[in-house]
Motif scaffolding. Structure first.
Motif, PDB file in Angstrom:
ATOM      1  N   ALA A   1      33.668  59.063  87.840  1.00  0.00           N
ATOM      2  CA  ALA A   1      34.449  57.768  86.897  1.00  0.00           C
ATOM      3  C   ALA A   1      34.804  56.717  87.577  1.00  0.00           C
ATOM      4  O   ALA A   1      34.150  55.755  86.851  1.00  0.00           O
ATOM      5  CB  ALA A   1      35.347  58.574  86.125  1.00  0.00           C
TER       6      ALA A   1
ATOM      7  N   ALA B   1      31.295  55.001  88.564  1.00  0.00           N
ATOM      8  CA  ALA B   1      30.533  54.557  87.296  1.00  0.00           C
ATOM      9  C   ALA B   1      31.280  53.325  86.650  1.00  0.00           C
ATOM     10  O   ALA B   1      30.697  52.408  86.056  1.00  0.00           O
ATOM     11  CB  ALA B   1      30.347  55.810  86.380  1.00  0.00           C
ATOM     12  N   GLN B   2      32.492  53.353  86.453  1.00  0.00           N
ATOM     13  CA  GLN B   2      33.376  52.285  85.849  1.00  0.00           C
ATOM     14  C   GLN B   2      32.819  50.882  86.562  1.00  0.00           C
ATOM     15  O   GLN B   2      32.992  49.968  85.844  1.00  0.00           O
ATOM     16  CB  GLN B   2      34.725  52.717  85.958  1.00  0.00           C
ATOM     17  CG  GLN B   2      35.725  51.745  85.146  1.00  0.00           C
ATOM     18  CD  GLN B   2      36.073  50.384  85.710  1.00  0.00           C
ATOM     19  OE1 GLN B   2      36.153  50.406  86.829  1.00  0.00           O
ATOM     20  NE2 GLN B   2      36.297  49.354  84.902  1.00  0.00           N
TER      21      GLN B   2
ATOM     22  N   TRP C   1      29.818  49.869  84.922  1.00  0.00           N
ATOM     23  CA  TRP C   1      30.123  49.812  83.505  1.00  0.00           C
ATOM     24  C   TRP C   1      30.744  48.594  83.011  1.00  0.00           C
ATOM     25  O   TRP C   1      30.755  47.816  82.136  1.00  0.00           O
ATOM     26  CB  TRP C   1      30.638  50.880  82.800  1.00  0.00           C
ATOM     27  CG  TRP C   1      30.915  51.011  81.186  1.00  0.00           C
ATOM     28  CD1 TRP C   1      31.910  51.100  80.716  1.00  0.00           C
ATOM     29  CD2 TRP C   1      29.592  50.939  80.503  1.00  0.00           C
ATOM     30  NE1 TRP C   1      31.612  51.124  79.241  1.00  0.00           N
ATOM     31  CE2 TRP C   1      30.239  51.019  79.217  1.00  0.00           C
ATOM     32  CE3 TRP C   1      28.420  50.688  80.597  1.00  0.00           C
ATOM     33  CZ2 TRP C   1      29.636  50.935  77.963  1.00  0.00           C
ATOM     34  CZ3 TRP C   1      27.469  50.784  79.215  1.00  0.00           C
ATOM     35  CH2 TRP C   1      28.074  51.062  78.050  1.00  0.00           C
TER      36      TRP C   1
ATOM     37  N   VAL D   1      39.649  53.794  85.234  1.00  0.00           N
ATOM     38  CA  VAL D   1      39.608  55.035  84.621  1.00  0.00           C
ATOM     39  C   VAL D   1      40.528  55.529  83.726  1.00  0.00           C
ATOM     40  O   VAL D   1      41.988  55.217  84.283  1.00  0.00           O
ATOM     41  CB  VAL D   1      39.257  56.222  85.944  1.00  0.00           C
ATOM     42  CG1 VAL D   1      39.038  57.534  85.442  1.00  0.00           C
ATOM     43  CG2 VAL D   1      38.138  55.606  86.704  1.00  0.00           C
TER      44      VAL D   1
ATOM     45  N   ILE E   1      35.548  53.094  76.444  1.00  0.00           N
ATOM     46  CA  ILE E   1      34.127  52.667  76.655  1.00  0.00           C
ATOM     47  C   ILE E   1      33.894  51.217  76.224  1.00  0.00           C
ATOM     48  O   ILE E   1      33.133  50.583  76.938  1.00  0.00           O
ATOM     49  CB  ILE E   1      33.527  53.695  76.066  1.00  0.00           C
ATOM     50  CG1 ILE E   1      33.395  55.273  76.816  1.00  0.00           C
ATOM     51  CG2 ILE E   1      31.931  53.085  75.993  1.00  0.00           C
ATOM     52  CD1 ILE E   1      32.690  56.147  76.246  1.00  0.00           C
TER      53      ILE E   1
ATOM     54  N   ASN F   1      36.047  50.507  80.448  1.00  0.00           N
ATOM     55  CA  ASN F   1      36.459  51.699  81.156  1.00  0.00           C
ATOM     56  C   ASN F   1      35.793  52.953  81.416  1.00  0.00           C
ATOM     57  O   ASN F   1      34.548  53.079  80.499  1.00  0.00           O
ATOM     58  CB  ASN F   1      37.870  51.929  80.635  1.00  0.00           C
ATOM     59  CG  ASN F   1      38.875  50.767  80.233  1.00  0.00           C
ATOM     60  OD1 ASN F   1      39.351  50.333  81.516  1.00  0.00           O
ATOM     61  ND2 ASN F   1      39.216  50.394  79.385  1.00  0.00           N
ATOM     62  N   SER F   2      36.057  53.806  82.272  1.00  0.00           N
ATOM     63  CA  SER F   2      35.320  54.963  82.289  1.00  0.00           C
ATOM     64  C   SER F   2      36.428  56.081  81.764  1.00  0.00           C
ATOM     65  O   SER F   2      37.752  55.742  81.767  1.00  0.00           O
ATOM     66  CB  SER F   2      34.835  55.373  83.549  1.00  0.00           C
ATOM     67  OG  SER F   2      35.779  55.477  84.591  1.00  0.00           O
TER      68      SER F   2
ATOM     69  N   VAL G   1      29.979  57.628  83.005  1.00  0.00           N
ATOM     70  CA  VAL G   1      31.265  56.933  82.136  1.00  0.00           C
ATOM     71  C   VAL G   1      31.943  57.618  81.387  1.00  0.00           C
ATOM     72  O   VAL G   1      33.226  57.473  81.100  1.00  0.00           O
ATOM     73  CB  VAL G   1      30.437  55.635  81.552  1.00  0.00           C
ATOM     74  CG1 VAL G   1      31.469  54.961  80.537  1.00  0.00           C
ATOM     75  CG2 VAL G   1      29.554  54.787  82.385  1.00  0.00           C
TER      76      VAL G   1
END
Length: 486
Positions: free
Chosen positions: A54, A57-58, A61, A147, A169, A173-174, A204
Motif C-alpha cells: 500500500a 502503490a500510494q 496513486w 496509507v 481513494i 490515499n491507499s 491501492v
C-alpha cells in the motif's frame, strides 16, 4: 451470478490471495447458522506485506489525475448497481439483516461512493493567502495523507467500510482494510471486487480477511499507516486512541452510543411512537445510533408506553429472507448472551417489564422496560439488542438533563410541536447529532457524522472527511530579495 461466496480470500496487491494461516473461519448465516463460506485466515506477515504494498502503490496513486480517480469510483458504483440483487442477498445472509436493512445498507454504500466522486479534485488545489513579508507568496496545498488503516464492524459492514475506503481513494490515499470476519464478504470482498472491476491500480486497496488472534495490533501499530479509521466499541476505541497517540497518528473513531429519544410535554405521541419503534428495532437494535433510552415527559408517559408496547408486540419476526420480517437474529451467541444478561439484571434492579419478549433460536423478540433508573446498568449500557428502556421525566428540562447523563454522545432525537424551541434544546444535548421529530438512526454522505464524549473523534461526510484524510502544507515563495536583521 457472480457467486460472491467464492470471494473467500484476502485481496492483496490486486490478487485474490489464500490466507497463510493454519486456521479457517466459517462465515455463518445468523438466522439458522447455515454456512455461507469458509475463509483461510490471513496472517500478520501477510498484513505487514499489505502495508508495504500500500505504501508503494500510494506514491503512484497520489499522482493520478482527477479524471482517473473519478472514473474508478464511478465504475465501482456501476458494478455494485449491476449486482444489486445478489449483493442485497449476501448482506442479508451475512448480517442477519432484513430485506429492508440490506437494501438500506447498499443504498448508503452507493451514496458514500458517489459523493466521493464530487471531491476527488480537492487534492493539489492551491489557495493563496496574503503575505506577511514583502514579496512573499503564501500557497496552501492540500495533499494526500498516505496509507489509511481501516477497521469496520459487523452490523452495517458494507457502508461503514465504504465511508472510509471511498474518500481515501478519491483523495489519493491507499487503504489496508480489515472487515469483521463474521461479515467478510459484504464488509470487504465485495468492495474489493468492485474496485478490481473498476480498474483500481494494484495495491491501492488491500482487504485482509483475518482476526485479532492472527494479527494482534498490527493494524494499529504498523509504521506505514498515517490514520486509523475505526468503527466499533468505545472500549476498543480507547485502546486505538492510546496507541495512535503514542505514535502521533491520526484517528477517525466512530464509537459506541447511548442515544436518547426525548418526548417533550407538547409532543404528538402517535408520531413519536412511530418514530421510536423504527429507531429502536431496525436491525434488532444492532446499530451505534439506535435509540437506547426513551425519555418521556410525565404528561405523555403512560399514553406513550401503551401505544409503544402495542406496536412492539406486533412486529413480525423470523426468517430475514421474508420481506415482511422486521425482527431478525442477533449476530452471534455472544451478543445473545449479553442481551439476556441485560434483561435478567434489569429485572433484578427492579425495572418493570412492560413487554416480555422471548428467545427463539438466534432471535430475541422485543422487550420493553419501564420505571428504568437512568443510573442503572440497563440505561447506561449500549444494548445492541431489541430491548427498549423507557424513562419518565418530571419536566422537559429534566428530560434534557437525563439525556446528557451518559458517557456517550453520538445521536439523539427530540419530539415536540414547537420546532423553534426544539432546535434550541437540540443545542443543549451533548451529542454530535440531534434530530427534531425524527428517530436517531440517520446518516448521509454530506453531513458531519460523528460523536462527542466517548462516542468518538473526527467527522465523516463531505467536506469534513476531506480534512481528516488529507494533509495541509504551506509553501511560501519569496519573489523579492528579503533583507535580514543579521
Amino acid at each position: 451470478m457472480v457467486g460472491f461466496e467464492n470471494l473467500n480470500k484476502s485481496f492483496i496487491n490486486g490478487e485474490w490471495t489464500e490466507g497463510a494461516s493454519e486456521r479457517s473461519y466459517d462465515i455463518l448465516n445468523p438466522y439458522d447458522n447455515t454456512p455461507i463460506t469458509s475463509v483461510r485466515l490471513a496472517t500478520s506477515k501477510q498484513l505487514k506485506e499489505s502495508f508495504e504494498v500500500a505504501k508503494e502503490a500510494q506514491k503512484k496513486w497520489a499522482k493520478s489525475s482527477v479524471e482517473e480517480r473519478r472514473e474508478v469510483l464511478h465504475k465501482a458504483a456501476e458494478y455494485l448497481k449491476a449486482n444489486r440483487e445478489e449483493i442485497v442477498n449476501v448482506i442479508g445472509r451475512e448480517t442477519g439483516g432484513t430485506v429492508l436493512k440490506a437494501n438500506v445498507e447498499l443504498h448508503l454504500t452507493l451514496e458514500f461512493l458517489e459523493e466521493s466522486i464530487k471531491y476527488a479534485d480537492e487534492i493539489y488545489q492551491v489557495r493563496e493567502v496574503p503575505g506577511h513579508v514583502e514579496g512573499k507568496l503564501n500557497h496552501i496545498h492540500r495533499l494526500p495523507l498516505g496509507v489509511i488503516a481501516s477497521i469496520s464492524p459487523f452490523n452495517f459492514p458494507m457502508n461503514l467500510s465504504m465511508r472510509t475506503i471511498a474518500p481515501a481513494i478519491a483523495l489519493g490515499n491507499s487503504v489496508v482494510h480489515k472487515p469483521d470476519i463474521q461479515v467478510g464478504l459484504s464488509g470487504g470482498s465485495i468492495i474489493a471486487k468492485a474496485f478490481e472491476e473498476a480498474g483500481l491500480p494494484k495495491g491501492v486497496l488491500n482487504v485482509l480477511l483475518t482476526d485479532i488472534e492472527e494479527i494482534g495490533e498490527e493494524m494499529l501499530t504498523n509504521p506505514h499507516s498515517k490514520l486509523i479509521s475505526f468503527t466499533g466499541s468505545t472500549q476498543v476505541g480507547r485502546r486505538i486512541g492510546e496507541i495512535a497517540g503514542k505514535q502521533l497518528k491520526r484517528v477517525a473513531l466512530e464509537l459506541g452510543g447511548n442515544s436518547p429519544f426525548i418526548v417533550l410535554s407538547d409532543a404528538d405521541v402517535d408520531r413519536a411512537v412511530d418514530a421510536a419503534i423504527f429507531g429502536k428495532f431496525i436491525h434488532q437494535g444492532q446499530i451505534c445510533m439506535i435509540i437506547n433510552r426513551i425519555i418521556v415527559h410525565k404528561d405523555k408517559h403512560d399514553e406513550f408506553v401503551d401505544k409503544f408496547v402495542e406496536k412492539a408486540k406486533a412486529l413480525p419476526y423470523g426468517d430475514t429472507s421474508d420481506p415482511k420480517t422486521v425482527i431478525g437474529p442477533l449476530v452471534n451467541d455472544r451478543q445473545m448472551e449479553k442481551a439476556l444478561n441485560f434483561i435478567e439484571e434489569a429485572k433484578r434492579e427492579g425495572a418493570t417489564v412492560a413487554l416480555e419478549g422471548k428467545r427463539e433460536g438466534n432471535i430475541l423478540t422485543p422487550f420493553v422496560f419501564t420505571n428504568v433508573n437512568n443510573s442503572s446498568k440497563l440505561a447506561q449500557s449500549e444494548l445492541f439488542a431489541p430491548i427498549a428502556t423507557i424513562i419518565k421525566a418530571e419536566s422537559d428540562e429534566e428530560a434534557i438533563e437525563i439525556a446528557n447523563d451518559t458517557q456517550h454522545g453520538l445521536s439523539s432525537a427530540i419530539f415536540t410541536n414547537d420546532l423553534e424551541r426544539g432546535e434550541k434544546l437540540a443545542l443543549e444535548v451533548d451529542a454530535g447529532m440531534t434530530h427534531i421529530n425524527d428517530q436517531t438512526v440517520n446518516d448521509a454522505p454530506y453531513i458531519p457524522f460523528g460523536g462527542n464524549k466517548a462516542s468518538g473523534l473526527g467527522r465523516f461526510g463531505n467536506p469534513w472527511v476531506v480534512e481528516e484524510f488529507t494533509v495541509t502544507k504551506w509553501v511560501s515563495v519569496q519573489t523579492k530579495y528579503r533583507s535580514f536583521a543579521f
